[in-house]
Design a protein around this motif. Structure first.
Motif, PDB file in Angstrom:
ATOM      1  N   LEU A 109      11.987   7.058 -13.759  1.00 43.80           N
ATOM      2  CA  LEU A 109      12.591   7.272 -12.245  1.00 43.80           C
ATOM      3  C   LEU A 109      11.840   6.395 -11.587  1.00 43.80           C
ATOM      4  CD1 LEU A 109      14.722   8.867 -10.468  1.00 43.80           C
ATOM      5  CD2 LEU A 109      12.794  10.129  -9.716  1.00 43.80           C
ATOM      6  N   GLU A 110      12.829   5.400 -10.928  1.00 41.52           N
ATOM      7  CA  GLU A 110      12.119   4.318  -9.858  1.00 41.52           C
ATOM      8  C   GLU A 110      12.231   4.869  -8.612  1.00 41.52           C
ATOM      9  OE1 GLU A 110      14.000   0.393 -10.333  1.00 41.52           O
ATOM     10  OE2 GLU A 110      14.132   0.603 -12.438  1.00 41.52           O
ATOM     11  N   VAL A 111      11.099   4.815  -7.909  1.00 36.92           N
ATOM     12  CA  VAL A 111      10.941   5.572  -6.486  1.00 36.92           C
ATOM     13  C   VAL A 111      10.138   4.246  -5.644  1.00 36.92           C
ATOM     14  CG1 VAL A 111      10.634   7.702  -7.593  1.00 36.92           C
ATOM     15  CG2 VAL A 111       8.564   6.237  -7.129  1.00 36.92           C
ATOM     16  N   ASN A 112      10.231   4.741  -4.384  1.00 32.95           N
ATOM     17  CA  ASN A 112       9.830   3.880  -3.475  1.00 32.95           C
ATOM     18  C   ASN A 112       8.647   4.517  -2.622  1.00 32.95           C
ATOM     19  OD1 ASN A 112       9.127   2.197  -1.426  1.00 32.95           O
ATOM     20  ND2 ASN A 112      11.060   2.095  -0.187  1.00 32.95           N
ATOM     21  N   PRO A 145       0.900  -1.223   0.005  1.00 32.36           N
ATOM     22  CA  PRO A 145      -0.101  -0.018  -0.137  1.00 32.36           C
ATOM     23  C   PRO A 145       0.889   1.372   0.231  1.00 32.36           C
ATOM     24  CG  PRO A 145      -0.004  -0.928   2.146  1.00 32.36           C
ATOM     25  CD  PRO A 145       0.894  -1.785   1.348  1.00 32.36           C
ATOM     26  N   ALA A 146       0.543   2.205  -0.972  1.00 30.97           N
ATOM     27  CA  ALA A 146       1.308   3.551  -0.861  1.00 30.97           C
ATOM     28  C   ALA A 146       1.008   4.270   0.360  1.00 30.97           C
ATOM     29  CB  ALA A 146       0.628   4.167  -1.891  1.00 30.97           C
ATOM     30  N   LEU A 206       4.559   9.600  -0.466  1.00 26.15           N
ATOM     31  CA  LEU A 206       4.018  10.393  -1.553  1.00 26.15           C
ATOM     32  C   LEU A 206       4.253  11.617  -1.436  1.00 26.15           C
ATOM     33  CD1 LEU A 206       0.654   8.740  -2.033  1.00 26.15           C
ATOM     34  CD2 LEU A 206       2.781   8.059  -3.422  1.00 26.15           C
ATOM     35  N   SER A 207       4.206  12.353  -0.239  1.00 28.60           N
ATOM     36  CA  SER A 207       4.626  13.587   0.172  1.00 28.60           C
ATOM     37  C   SER A 207       6.086  14.119  -0.459  1.00 28.60           C
ATOM     38  CB  SER A 207       4.457  13.975   1.434  1.00 28.60           C
ATOM     39  OG  SER A 207       4.939  15.147   1.931  1.00 28.60           O
ATOM     40  N   ALA A 208       7.040  13.085  -0.107  1.00 33.42           N
ATOM     41  CA  ALA A 208       8.216  13.672  -0.594  1.00 33.42           C
ATOM     42  C   ALA A 208       8.502  13.389  -2.046  1.00 33.42           C
ATOM     43  CB  ALA A 208       9.134  12.334  -0.017  1.00 33.42           C
ATOM     44  N   GLY A 255      -2.586   4.589   0.610  1.00 35.23           N
ATOM     45  CA  GLY A 255      -3.579   3.358   0.650  1.00 35.23           C
ATOM     46  C   GLY A 255      -3.768   2.749  -0.375  1.00 35.23           C
ATOM     47  N   GLU A 256      -3.448   3.147  -1.445  1.00 33.78           N
ATOM     48  CA  GLU A 256      -3.790   2.270  -2.997  1.00 33.78           C
ATOM     49  C   GLU A 256      -2.592   1.297  -3.119  1.00 33.78           C
ATOM     50  OE1 GLU A 256      -4.189   3.817  -7.481  1.00 33.78           O
ATOM     51  OE2 GLU A 256      -4.915   5.297  -5.830  1.00 33.78           O
ATOM     52  N   MET A 257      -2.948   0.158  -3.554  1.00 31.35           N
ATOM     53  CA  MET A 257      -2.149  -1.299  -3.469  1.00 31.35           C
ATOM     54  C   MET A 257      -1.464  -0.851  -4.790  1.00 31.35           C
ATOM     55  SD  MET A 257      -2.524  -2.935  -1.003  1.00 31.35           S
ATOM     56  CE  MET A 257      -1.614  -4.416  -1.512  1.00 31.35           C
ATOM     57  N   LEU A 258      -0.072  -0.988  -4.833  1.00 26.58           N
ATOM     58  CA  LEU A 258       1.037  -0.915  -5.835  1.00 26.58           C
ATOM     59  C   LEU A 258       1.751  -2.263  -6.092  1.00 26.58           C
ATOM     60  CD1 LEU A 258       2.354   2.444  -4.780  1.00 26.58           C
ATOM     61  CD2 LEU A 258       0.346   2.125  -5.976  1.00 26.58           C
ATOM     62  N   TYR A 259       2.343  -2.180  -7.119  1.00 25.82           N
ATOM     63  CA  TYR A 259       3.199  -3.430  -7.432  1.00 25.82           C
ATOM     64  C   TYR A 259       4.610  -2.917  -7.994  1.00 25.82           C
ATOM     65  CZ  TYR A 259       0.905  -3.863 -11.919  1.00 25.82           C
ATOM     66  OH  TYR A 259      -0.036  -3.394 -12.941  1.00 25.82           O
ATOM     67  N   GLU A 260       5.435  -3.585  -7.884  1.00 21.82           N
ATOM     68  CA  GLU A 260       6.978  -3.533  -8.738  1.00 21.82           C
ATOM     69  C   GLU A 260       6.744  -3.134 -10.188  1.00 21.82           C
ATOM     70  OE1 GLU A 260      11.391  -4.875  -8.622  1.00 21.82           O
ATOM     71  OE2 GLU A 260       9.867  -6.560  -8.661  1.00 21.82           O
ATOM     72  N   GLY A 261       7.104  -2.190 -10.690  1.00 21.05           N
ATOM     73  CA  GLY A 261       7.044  -1.856 -12.133  1.00 21.05           C
ATOM     74  C   GLY A 261       5.673  -1.246 -12.451  1.00 21.05           C
ATOM     75  N   MET A 262       5.032  -0.877 -11.691  1.00 18.06           N
ATOM     76  CA  MET A 262       3.722  -0.109 -11.759  1.00 18.06           C
ATOM     77  C   MET A 262       3.956   1.411 -11.797  1.00 18.06           C
ATOM     78  SD  MET A 262       0.060  -0.096  -9.634  1.00 18.06           S
ATOM     79  CE  MET A 262      -0.702   1.223  -9.429  1.00 18.06           C
ATOM     80  N   VAL A 263       3.495   2.034 -12.733  1.00  9.07           N
ATOM     81  CA  VAL A 263       3.701   3.811 -13.037  1.00  9.07           C
ATOM     82  C   VAL A 263       2.500   4.523 -12.060  1.00  9.07           C
ATOM     83  CG1 VAL A 263       3.234   5.537 -14.612  1.00  9.07           C
ATOM     84  CG2 VAL A 263       4.400   3.236 -15.288  1.00  9.07           C
TER      85      VAL A 263
END
Length: 615
Positions: free
Chosen positions: A540-543, A502-503, A508-510, A522-530
């Motif tokens: 740019l790859e971010v965490n 989850p985000a 996200l603020s950073a 709170g949105e569910m994310l996965y590796e490689g998702m834009v």
């Protein structure tokens, strides 16, 4: 029976479906106390939401004149958007006249030209209706001149140029022979239809023949084929044969049910004859453009050629980590069956399987048509991965010049004068050539361009931003022309999630300083998702899952305040498809639209990127 078959053709939003509603009411098709929703002919959910007609539909009204003579009028409501032009081309073969509806302020538009050209080439005589005559900015005299000029450009013959004209307000429900009409009813329109649309001049004694123009499905009756009987008489349970355009027998069967159109309903009838528009059940293989007739028929009826598809997308199985969570139709076999079923009824769509079998190339007329198909599949419970649209080139023997050719579109843009410079610059960047520029009144300019379809993919959203939502753009397939060379695509890179989960608002603020976000906490994310658009050119790859480090020191001052994030940019399906690049996909499920990289693993992405650079 006194019979007339007529089609109503018009540009998007010029009011034809609303006018048909009024024809229903004033002919007595609906009872006075019957509750009828507006735009009754737009029965499809997507049609109601978008306010456009997507599927051609048949209906009928019965009108009695002052002498008590009743005429049965079959009316076909046709799509106004060129992406659904295949519907229009087939439908026009069923009618003997057309009502051309034109907005009293906008005048003839690109799709008006498209549909009218098809009607005139078939030799149909139009009745011109200048609609919305009660608009404060109406200019009926100029609009009529523009219609006449359009007919001349489309090489109308003398009979077609001598067209009757009516002035109407579909919403208010009146029509008249002069442009100062502001009250009354639609009697002048009924009278004009009966007077100027010829009766079907067909052989009722010959053998039964009909060209299937529409295909529908019924859960109880199976395939239902609609068309106009060209000769002979059709009776229920009569033996029939289906034949393709080359004269090959498709199947033999029986007409288990025959339906005629009465208002909005299909009503079973025992018999029908030449000139009637009917729907037949009983065949299991016959499709659009097939000739349905008695078992003795030797030759098929002529079916009009359909303009070729100009755009293709790949529809693949959803292979993201979230696959199967929202939809229940995820297997390639189920997707293939559904796409093949769509291609049967919609002859403008072509489906082919790609190598590997997990993806299918679907070719069609334009972004809107393919977008509507994807949205329909999504609502049916399908999960898909959709590629960026690509235009279909013609090479060598296929092209007139022998070289590489690509599809061009005529683009007509109505825009406020202050934004015309920006639009001209942006269209020039997309290799478009301006062919006309004229003031259209009210501080607006009408710009006409000839542009390669490639350059227009993804431009509509940018166009609306540039014109602050006030610009109107209409597109129409023009021709295949010389290849224009490379056209620059999206200027910015994207922000790619490097984690699954989850985000987090803190992360996200950073990231807000890096670009525009597409997601919320709170949105569910996965590796490689834009998850957003980078402010710079590169990806740019971010965490986005990084949380705040906890310490035993109390924070002082404003750091204790809640995190406030800018609302994310949410894309519609069409916007997402137009936004992505060749190395990205749109993941479409019944509950979500996500953008992702084609290769989710970063190492695999780098390998593919190096391969592309080497190539």
């Amino acid at each position: 029976m006194n019979l007339r078959n007529v089609a109503i053709i018009a540009h998007v939003d010029h009011g034809k479906t609303t006018l048909v509603d009024q024809l229903f009411r004033q002919s007595g098709t609906f009872r006075d106390n019957q509750r009828v929703e507006e735009r009754a002919m737009d029965s499809n959910d997507l049609e109601k939401e978008r306010g456009i007609t997507i599927l051609a539909k048949c209906t009928s009204v019965e009108w009695s004149d002052a002498n008590g003579v009743t005429t049965h009028i079959n009316i076909v409501d046709t799509p106004g958007h060129a992406d659904f032009g295949a519907e229009v081309e087939r439908i026009l073969s069923m009618v003997d006249g057309v009502i051309l509806l034109v907005d009293s302020a906008e005048g003839p538009m690109p799709q008006t030209k498209f549909v009218t050209g098809k009607a005139l080439s078939l030799g149909l005589k139009p009745i011109v209706v200048v609609n919305k005559i009660d608009r404060p900015d109406a200019r009926p005299a100029e609009v009529l001149d523009e219609v006449f000029e359009l007919f001349l450009n489309l090489e109308a013959n003398d009979e077609q140029l001598d067209f009757p004209t009516l002035y109407a307000s579909g919403r208010a429900g009146y029509a008249g022979l002069t442009d100062d009409v502001r009250e009354g009813d639609l009697t002048p329109m009924f009278e004009t239809i009966v007077k100027h649309v010829p009766k079907p001049n067909l052989d009722t004694k010959g053998e039964f023949k009909m060209l299937a123009t529409l295909l529908d499905r019924d859960p109880f009756l199976g395939r239902i084929l609609t068309g106009r009987i060209e000769s002979g008489t059709l009776n229920v349970n009569m033996p029939i044969r289906a034949m393709d355009v080359n004269g090959n027998v498709v199947e033999d069967g029986r007409a288990t049910k025959v339906f005629a159109f009465r208002g909005l309903d299909r009503t079973p009838v025992e018999t029908a004859q030449a000139g009637d528009i009917v729907a037949i059940a009983g065949l299991v293989k016959a499709t659009v453009s097939n000739t349905i007739g008695e078992p003795t028929i030797a030759e098929p009826l002529h079916a009009r050629e359909i303009d070729p598809p100009t755009l293709a997308m790949s529809f693949a199985v959803n292979d993201s980590p979230f696959a199967g969570k929202d939809g229940d139709k995820v297997q390639s076999r189920v997707i293939r069956d559904r796409l093949e079923r769509e291609a049967e009824g919609n002859v403008a769509i072509k489906v082919s399987e790609t190598q590997g079998g997990d993806a299918f190339e679907v070719a069609g007329r334009g972004e809107l048509q393919l977008g509507v198909l994807i949205e329909t599949l999504r609502r049916e419970g399908f999960e898909l991965s959709i590629s960026r649209p690509r235009v279909l080139f013609r090479d060598g023997a296929q092209s007139a010049s022998g070289g590489r050719e690509e599809p061009y579109e005529t683009v007509v843009i109505d825009v406020d004068d202050e934004f015309s410079g920006t639009v001209i610059d942006k269209m020039a960047m997309r290799k478009a050539e301006m062919t006309d520029m004229r003031p259209s009144g009210g501080g607006k300019t009408r710009l006409t361009f000839s542009a390669p379809s490639r350059g227009l993919i993804g431009y509509h959203g940018e166009f609306l931003s540039d014109t602050r939502g006030t610009g109107i753009m209409n597109r129409l397939f023009e021709k295949y022309g010389p290849y224009k060379g490379p056209i620059s695509g999206r200027q910015n890179g994207v922000l790619i999630s490097m984690e699954q989960g989850p985000a987090v608002a803190y992360a996200l603020s950073a990231l807000e300083d890096r670009g525009i976000l597409f997601i919320t906490p709170g949105e569910m994310l996965y590796e490689g998702m834009v998850i957003g658009e980078n402010a710079k050119v590169q990806d740019l790859e971010v965490n986005p899952l990084k949380s705040k480090q906890l310490t035993n020191f109390r924070a002082s001052g404003p750091k204790d305040e809640g995190i406030r994030l800018t609302p994310p940019r949410r894309m519609t399906l069409e916007q997402a498809i137009a936004y992505i690049q060749d190395d990205e996909l749109v993941e479409v499920t019944p509950k979500a639209i996500r953008i992702r990289k084609r290769f989710l693993d970063p190492h695999e992405r780098k390998r593919e990127s190096r391969k592309m650079e080497a190539a």
